[in-house]
Each structure stands twice: as structure tokens, then as C-alpha cells.
Motif scaffolding. Structure first.
Motif, PDB file in Angstrom:
ATOM      1  N   PRO A 291       0.845  -1.199   0.000  1.00 46.35           N
ATOM      2  CA  PRO A 291       0.000   0.000   0.000  1.00 46.35           C
ATOM      3  C   PRO A 291       0.878   1.245   0.000  1.00 46.35           C
ATOM      4  CG  PRO A 291       0.078  -0.977   2.182  1.00 46.35           C
ATOM      5  CD  PRO A 291       0.794  -1.927   1.269  1.00 46.35           C
ATOM      6  N   GLU A 292       0.293   2.383  -0.305  1.00 47.29           N
ATOM      7  CA  GLU A 292       1.076   3.619  -0.305  1.00 47.29           C
ATOM      8  C   GLU A 292       1.659   3.891   1.069  1.00 47.29           C
ATOM      9  OE1 GLU A 292      -1.396   6.682  -1.871  1.00 47.29           O
ATOM     10  OE2 GLU A 292      -1.269   5.934  -3.941  1.00 47.29           O
ATOM     11  N   SER A 293       0.972   3.418   2.109  1.00 50.37           N
ATOM     12  CA  SER A 293       1.481   3.541   3.471  1.00 50.37           C
ATOM     13  C   SER A 293       1.050   2.326   4.281  1.00 50.37           C
ATOM     14  CB  SER A 293       0.946   4.809   4.135  1.00 50.37           C
ATOM     15  OG  SER A 293       1.275   4.824   5.519  1.00 50.37           O
ATOM     16  N   TYR A 294       1.986   1.793   5.063  1.00 48.70           N
ATOM     17  CA  TYR A 294       1.666   0.694   5.962  1.00 48.70           C
ATOM     18  C   TYR A 294       1.159   1.209   7.325  1.00 48.70           C
ATOM     19  CZ  TYR A 294       3.574  -3.267   3.300  1.00 48.70           C
ATOM     20  OH  TYR A 294       3.784  -4.254   2.375  1.00 48.70           O
ATOM     21  N   GLU A 295       1.050   2.523   7.462  1.00 43.79           N
ATOM     22  CA  GLU A 295       0.724   3.100   8.767  1.00 43.79           C
ATOM     23  C   GLU A 295      -0.582   2.556   9.353  1.00 43.79           C
ATOM     24  OE1 GLU A 295       0.137   7.482  10.889  1.00 43.79           O
ATOM     25  OE2 GLU A 295       1.039   7.325   8.888  1.00 43.79           O
ATOM     26  N   SER A 323       4.292 -10.098   7.387  1.00 47.42           N
ATOM     27  CA  SER A 323       5.509  -9.335   7.108  1.00 47.42           C
ATOM     28  C   SER A 323       5.581  -8.110   8.012  1.00 47.42           C
ATOM     29  CB  SER A 323       5.544  -8.917   5.635  1.00 47.42           C
ATOM     30  OG  SER A 323       6.623  -8.048   5.383  1.00 47.42           O
ATOM     31  N   ARG A 324       4.452  -7.424   8.169  1.00 41.54           N
ATOM     32  CA  ARG A 324       4.427  -6.233   9.033  1.00 41.54           C
ATOM     33  C   ARG A 324       4.467  -6.625  10.511  1.00 41.54           C
ATOM     34  NH1 ARG A 324       6.804  -2.672   6.798  1.00 41.54           N
ATOM     35  NH2 ARG A 324       6.074  -1.252   8.446  1.00 41.54           N
ATOM     36  N   LEU A 325       3.898  -7.778  10.851  1.00 36.83           N
ATOM     37  CA  LEU A 325       3.977  -8.267  12.225  1.00 36.83           C
ATOM     38  C   LEU A 325       5.435  -8.484  12.605  1.00 36.83           C
ATOM     39  CD1 LEU A 325       1.992  -9.191  14.537  1.00 36.83           C
ATOM     40  CD2 LEU A 325       2.397 -11.534  13.727  1.00 36.83           C
ATOM     41  N   ALA A 388      -6.825  -6.132   0.409  1.00 33.28           N
ATOM     42  CA  ALA A 388      -6.446  -5.236  -0.685  1.00 33.28           C
ATOM     43  C   ALA A 388      -7.055  -3.852  -0.469  1.00 33.28           C
ATOM     44  CB  ALA A 388      -6.916  -5.803  -2.018  1.00 33.28           C
ATOM     45  N   LEU A 389      -6.381  -2.853  -0.995  1.00 30.84           N
ATOM     46  CA  LEU A 389      -6.871  -1.479  -0.868  1.00 30.84           C
ATOM     47  C   LEU A 389      -8.270  -1.347  -1.468  1.00 30.84           C
ATOM     48  CD1 LEU A 389      -6.355   1.509  -0.158  1.00 30.84           C
ATOM     49  CD2 LEU A 389      -5.325   1.771  -2.423  1.00 30.84           C
ATOM     50  N   VAL A 405     -17.575  -3.825  15.316  1.00 35.08           N
ATOM     51  CA  VAL A 405     -16.806  -2.617  14.993  1.00 35.08           C
ATOM     52  C   VAL A 405     -15.667  -3.085  14.082  1.00 35.08           C
ATOM     53  CG1 VAL A 405     -15.427  -0.724  15.904  1.00 35.08           C
ATOM     54  CG2 VAL A 405     -17.388  -1.596  17.213  1.00 35.08           C
ATOM     55  N   VAL A 406     -15.763  -2.737  12.810  1.00 41.29           N
ATOM     56  CA  VAL A 406     -14.867  -3.316  11.797  1.00 41.29           C
ATOM     57  C   VAL A 406     -13.805  -2.314  11.382  1.00 41.29           C
ATOM     58  CG1 VAL A 406     -14.732  -4.424   9.534  1.00 41.29           C
ATOM     59  CG2 VAL A 406     -16.774  -4.743  10.964  1.00 41.29           C
ATOM     60  N   ASN A 407     -12.559  -2.778  11.389  1.00 43.17           N
ATOM     61  CA  ASN A 407     -11.438  -1.956  10.917  1.00 43.17           C
ATOM     62  C   ASN A 407     -10.843  -2.644   9.690  1.00 43.17           C
ATOM     63  OD1 ASN A 407      -9.393  -0.128  10.620  1.00 43.17           O
ATOM     64  ND2 ASN A 407      -8.143  -0.893  12.318  1.00 43.17           N
ATOM     65  N   VAL A 408     -11.052  -2.033   8.527  1.00 43.19           N
ATOM     66  CA  VAL A 408     -10.479  -2.551   7.277  1.00 43.19           C
ATOM     67  C   VAL A 408      -9.215  -1.761   6.981  1.00 43.19           C
ATOM     68  CG1 VAL A 408     -10.835  -2.903   4.812  1.00 43.19           C
ATOM     69  CG2 VAL A 408     -12.752  -3.171   6.405  1.00 43.19           C
ATOM     70  N   VAL A 409      -8.071  -2.461   6.904  1.00 42.40           N
ATOM     71  CA  VAL A 409      -6.805  -1.767   6.647  1.00 42.40           C
ATOM     72  C   VAL A 409      -6.164  -2.323   5.380  1.00 42.40           C
ATOM     73  CG1 VAL A 409      -6.350  -1.183   9.051  1.00 42.40           C
ATOM     74  CG2 VAL A 409      -5.570  -3.367   8.172  1.00 42.40           C
ATOM     75  N   PRO A 410      -5.600  -1.447   4.559  1.00 45.36           N
ATOM     76  CA  PRO A 410      -4.943  -1.924   3.335  1.00 45.36           C
ATOM     77  C   PRO A 410      -3.620  -2.612   3.654  1.00 45.36           C
ATOM     78  CG  PRO A 410      -4.703   0.460   3.534  1.00 45.36           C
ATOM     79  CD  PRO A 410      -5.593   0.027   4.662  1.00 45.36           C
ATOM     80  N   ALA A 411      -3.524  -3.885   3.264  1.00 48.63           N
ATOM     81  CA  ALA A 411      -2.281  -4.634   3.449  1.00 48.63           C
ATOM     82  C   ALA A 411      -1.475  -4.669   2.160  1.00 48.63           C
ATOM     83  CB  ALA A 411      -2.588  -6.063   3.907  1.00 48.63           C
ATOM     84  N   TYR A 412      -2.153  -4.446   1.011  1.00 50.90           N
ATOM     85  CA  TYR A 412      -1.487  -4.457  -0.290  1.00 50.90           C
ATOM     86  C   TYR A 412      -2.408  -3.798  -1.307  1.00 50.90           C
ATOM     87  CZ  TYR A 412      -4.574  -8.428  -1.312  1.00 50.90           C
ATOM     88  OH  TYR A 412      -5.669  -9.220  -1.502  1.00 50.90           O
ATOM     89  N   ARG A 413      -1.867  -3.548  -2.477  1.00 48.46           N
ATOM     90  CA  ARG A 413      -2.646  -3.003  -3.579  1.00 48.46           C
ATOM     91  C   ARG A 413      -2.478  -3.894  -4.804  1.00 48.46           C
ATOM     92  NH1 ARG A 413      -0.308   2.382  -5.202  1.00 48.46           N
ATOM     93  NH2 ARG A 413       1.619   1.473  -4.387  1.00 48.46           N
ATOM     94  N   THR A 414      -3.476  -3.901  -5.669  1.00 50.17           N
ATOM     95  CA  THR A 414      -3.335  -4.573  -6.963  1.00 50.17           C
ATOM     96  C   THR A 414      -3.343  -3.500  -8.053  1.00 50.17           C
ATOM     97  OG1 THR A 414      -5.716  -4.885  -7.162  1.00 50.17           O
ATOM     98  CG2 THR A 414      -4.460  -6.678  -6.175  1.00 50.17           C
ATOM     99  N   LEU A 415      -2.332  -3.554  -8.896  1.00 46.85           N
ATOM    100  CA  LEU A 415      -2.219  -2.616 -10.009  1.00 46.85           C
ATOM    101  C   LEU A 415      -2.300  -3.383 -11.326  1.00 46.85           C
ATOM    102  CD1 LEU A 415       0.753  -0.376  -8.762  1.00 46.85           C
ATOM    103  CD2 LEU A 415      -1.700  -0.043  -8.383  1.00 46.85           C
TER     104      LEU A 415
END
Length: 505
Positions: A291-295, A323-325, A388-389, A405-415
């Protein structure tokens, strides 16, 4: 200081699986790989990421580099104290000019080793169902160059002895010289009606076999338009092909299949289809990038103990999450939440990280995850979905409706992938592709983008196979009618569905 060494390695006849364990070990160790036209590119995937690759391929009338220059190149690279692999099709010492390379290395005091390869002289006939020897038919065979210049004053081949003294004759690289070869055989006593065969691209999905006779071979090859690389085999063992043919009897033999998965993931589908005889063309419509940011993902990992459920909707999500873990200095022990996986491939990958999924739905799509989770979701439960984003919203929306309470976070993008859309469109237009496989909605939309405004028309030139109903719906929404939809939404299920379609034809 490390001393340079050269490994003269045989890559085998074409099927990339026909290579020795030692050869793969050499490829993995190499600093430099000097490879030719007949060495399958997939073998290079075993090399280190920083390996130096030098292509020196030679066709019959088109030499990228002269043999003398290749010899010197091996010396030069070894003198730089590099581990050099000279990767050749077939066997280095069976018309592979490995002996010349070895002598040049010896002359320059360069240590070398020879790693034999399976020669096409035996393996290519075997893949065509032709044993070079057989009890009661052939007790001897000879391997002969088919590349001898027919215009030279005197042949180094002893035609008068060879023509009748050996039961089976295998000529390597002889297609362009067939009139010369067959003329000499007949002139020196081999009957014109002796069975013969020409085998092109043997052991590969592109394999073509032409059964003929010595007297008719040159004319038949010209009529068929067969070009190198090919071998010419002469002898009564050719008649066994009628009973022993196995490779070209596979259900997908000769079918040209387009694989649109991301390059990193294409191998499972390609390998599975190739085992059934398909000729796979990899043209990635997507590529997986961070993703553009892993933040957002990193912040979620920092509060991982707050979540009740962790849901993975793809193997890509698993890989990027762990990988981020690891980047946070954590491991599986940090996961206190229960875990859901959208399907068995995702669940199997989780097991590699020491996680057994609590929920794997019967139906491998978001709707199946919702149905499986519904009894377990309580008001206020926190759910983390690294994915995916850009993806379907149905899963977080439905879970929210259930009170989570759902938190969706981008772990990767497909281009969009880097496939040449113009070249691919031309192949489709000319009917060179029989089947297109789609493994996600993004492979559909991205392939359409690559092909341009007439993408749907180009795709209509081939049959279409979809991994599941969501992908099929994306096809229909874009004017593409799927010919087959897998009932099990996995690569294995897709292969099974494709196989069933062709068996029913």
C-alpha cells in the motif's frame, strides 16, 4: 578470497522438471549464469536475486554470440572470482560444445565441473511414446549430429556403416538438412519405407510429432512447415508410438491457455495446467504491491490485543500482515483474536505461520464468511480485516450490521500488470489463445484495460474460465460470457472445472 569456478550444467531437453538436483544447487549458488535458447526461463527463478544473467542463445542461423566468444566469456567471469554456471539445453557433452568450453577453461587454469543433463536424444522420443530400444525391435541406437554442412567436400559421418548397422538413429538439430540426411541413408542401404518421426519442441507443451518414413520425411516436414528445434528419429521403434504415446494424450494437450494471475502467483495455476498438457502463456493482468502507506496496518498491529476477530480474505493479505507483524518485532504469539480464513488456500498459508483458522466457510467468498461468522459476532466485537486497498464492501458492511466494529486496513494493492496489451491483443485476434483464465475480478478489469477499447471483443475470441461466481459476474458486467465457472473457488477447483469442460467435448 573466493576462487572462480565454472559449472557446465545440462538443463535437460525442455520440460523444466527434467533437471537434476545438483544442477538446481549450482543455479542457486551462481554469481553469473550464461544460458542459451533451450534452457527454460523458469529454471532461472531458482537463482539469487542479484545474479548476473547473460543470454547467449543460438538458433540455427542466428547466433547471439559466437562460440569462441562464449568460451572467453566463461574465462573472463571466472577470473573475476565468480561462480559461473553455463546453462545449456540437453547435456553439455552431447553436441553441446561443452568439451570446447572445458578445454578453454583448462587452458586458462580455471577449475570446472560438468553436471550432466538428460539428453534430448533419449527423452524427446520417450515423450513421443518412442523407446530408442525395445526387445525384438531394436538392440542398438546411435546419436548423430544433423547439423553437418551438406556442402563440405567430405562427410565425417560414416554413412556406409551407419545406415544399416544401427537399429535406431537419432539425428539432433537435423530438420533443415533432412533431404541430405535421408538421401544418404537411402543411398547407403536404409530402405525408404523405414518408419521415421520428426519431433519438435519435445517434452514441452508445444510438442509436435510427425510420423513419416525415411523416403517421405523431407516432403512431409516441408508440407507441415516444421522448424527447429526438432529431432529426427529413424527405426522400427517409431511404430510403437501408436500404443505408447502418453504425453500428447493428456486432456489439455496442445491447448493454449492464458494465465492472467500476478507473476508471483501464476506458477501454481501454470504448473497444474501444464501437468495436464496445456501450453500456458503467462500474461499477468495484475501485480501485487505494498500500500502507499503501511501506517494503518502497523497501527492495527500495535493494538492487536484489542481485536476479537482477525479475518483474512486472501493469501496476499496473510503474507503482508505477517511481514508487518515481523517488522514490528512480533510473531504469532501476539494474536489473541480468533481467526477466519476465506478459503482453504488462505487457511493453509496461515498454518505455515502456526495459525489454525477457527472459521473456514463452506463457500469460499465474502458471503460464505458472513454466514459462517454470524453466530459468533456479538454487539461491539472488534474485527480486523487486512486486505487489498480496493475490494468488495459486502464483508465489512454486513459485519457492521451484525453489530461488530470493523477496521479494514490496506495490506497491499493490486495494479495493472506490465503485460504488453498490443501483443496480447494480436495473439487473441489471430486465434493463438484458446482459453483465458480469470482468478479474480481485478484480473478481468485489468486485462480489459490492457487490451484497450476492444478488449471484450478480443476476449470473445477465446473460451473463458472463472475461479468463481464473483469473477464471473465481473465478466458478465463487462460483456464477457464465461464458458466455465469453478464450483470450488480455488486454483485446484479452477483446474478441475477446465479439465471437466474439455473432457465433455
Amino acid at each position: 578470497m573466493k576462487q572462480g569456478i565454472v559449472y557446465l550444467v545440462g538443463a535437460g531437453p525442455g520440460d523444466y522438471g527434467l533437471i537434476s538436483v545438483k544442477a538446481i544447487e549450482c543455479i542457486k549458488e551462481a554469481d553469473t549464469i550464461v544460458y542459451d535458447r533451450l534452457a527454460d526461463d523458469r529454471l532461472l527463478a531458482h537463482a539469487r536475486s542479484n545474479v548476473e544473467l547473460i543470454y547467449v542463445g543460438k538458433a540455427s542461423s542466428d547466433h547471439t554470440m559466437r562460440q569462441e566468444d562464449i568460451n572467453q566469456l566463461l574465462v573472463d567471469k571466472a577470473q573475476e572470482n565468480k561462480i559461473v554456471v553455463r546453462l545449456k539445453g540437453g547435456d553439455p557433452f552431447v553436441f553441446g560444445r561443452g568439451g570446447e568450453e572445458a578445454l578453454k577453461l583448462l587452458e586458462n587454469h580455471i577449475p570446472f565441473e560438468v553436471v550432466p543433463g538428460i539428453t534430448s536424444a533419449i527423452s524427446v522420443p520417450a515423450y513421443a511414446g518412442i523407446p530408442v530400444t525395445h526387445r525384438g525391435i531394436a538392440t542398438s541406437f546411435a546419436v548423430i549430429t544433423g547439423h553437418e554442412d551438406p556442402t563440405k567436400a567430405e562427410s565425417t559421418i560414416k554413412w556406409d556403416k551407419l545406415a544399416t548397422a544401427v537399429d535406431t538413429l537419432v539425428f539432433l538439430m537435423g530438420v533443415e538438412n533432412l533431404p541430405y540426411i535421408t538421401g544418404n541413408l537411402i543411398e547407403h542401404g536404409r530402405p525408404a519405407d523405414t518408419p521415421a518421426a520428426v519431433i519438435r519442441w519435445g517434452t514441452k507443451p508445444e510438442q509436435e510429432v510427425l510420423v513419416t518414413t525415411v523416403g517421405q520425411a523431407a516432403q512431409d516436414v516441408a508440407a507441415r512447415g516444421l522448424k527447429p528445434p526438432a529431432i529426427f528419429i529413424v527405426g522400427h521403434v517409431v511404430t510403437l508410438r501408436d500404443k505408447l504415446a502418453w504425453f500428447d494424450n493428456k486432456v489439455l494437450y496442445g491447448k493454449k491457455v492464458l494465465v492472467t494471475r500476478a507473476r508471483e502467483q501464476a506458477s501454481a495455476l501454470t504448473d497444474g495446467l501444464a501437468k495436464l498438457g496445456a501450453n500456458c502463456i503467462e500474461a499477468p493482468a495484475i501485480k501485487i504491491v505494498p500500500p502507499e502507506s503501511y501506517e494503518p496496518l502497523d497501527e492495527a498491529i500495535a493494538r492487536l490485543n484489542e481485536y476479537n476477530w482477525l479475518i483474512f480474505t486472501s493469501v496476499n493479505g496473510v503474507e503482508h500482515f505477517f511481514s508487518r507483524l515481523a517488522a514490528a518485532g512480533l510473531d504469532t504469539r501476539a494474536i489473541a483474536a480468533r481467526v477466519a480464513a476465506i478459503g482453504s488456500p488462505t487457511a493453509n498459508l496461515l498454518k505455515n505461520y502456526g495459525i489454525t483458522a477457527d472459521i473456514i466457510p463452506a463457500e469460499f467468498r465474502a458471503e460464505g464468511v458472513i454466514e459462517a461468522l454470524e453466530p459468533y459476532i456479538k454487539q461491539g466485537m472488534k474485527v480486523l480485516i487486512p486486505r487489498a486497498l480496493v475490494a468488495r464492501d459486502i464483508l465489512p458492511v454486513k459485519l457492521t450490521e451484525l453489530g461488530a466494529v470493523v477496521n479494514v486496513v490496506p495490506a497491499y494493492r493490486t495494479l495493472v500488470g506490465d503485460t504488453d496489451g498490443l501483443k496480447l491483443a494480436a495473439k487473441l485476434e489471430q486465434g493463438e489463445i484458446e482459453l483465458i483464465t480469470f482468478t479474480s475480478s481485478s484480473t478481468v478489469t485489468n486485462l480489459l484495460n490492457l487490451l484497450g477499447q476492444e478488449g471484450a471483443r478480443f476476449i470473445a475470441k477465446a473460451k473463458v474460465a472463472c475461479i468463481g461466481p464473483i469473477t464471473a459476474e465481473t465478466c458478465l458486467a463487462n460483456g464477457i460470457k464465461p464458458d466455465v465457472i469453478a464450483e470450488e473457488y480455488t486454483i485446484k477447483g479452477l483446474i478441475a472445472a477446465i479439465t471437466a469442460m474439455y473432457r465433455e467435448e
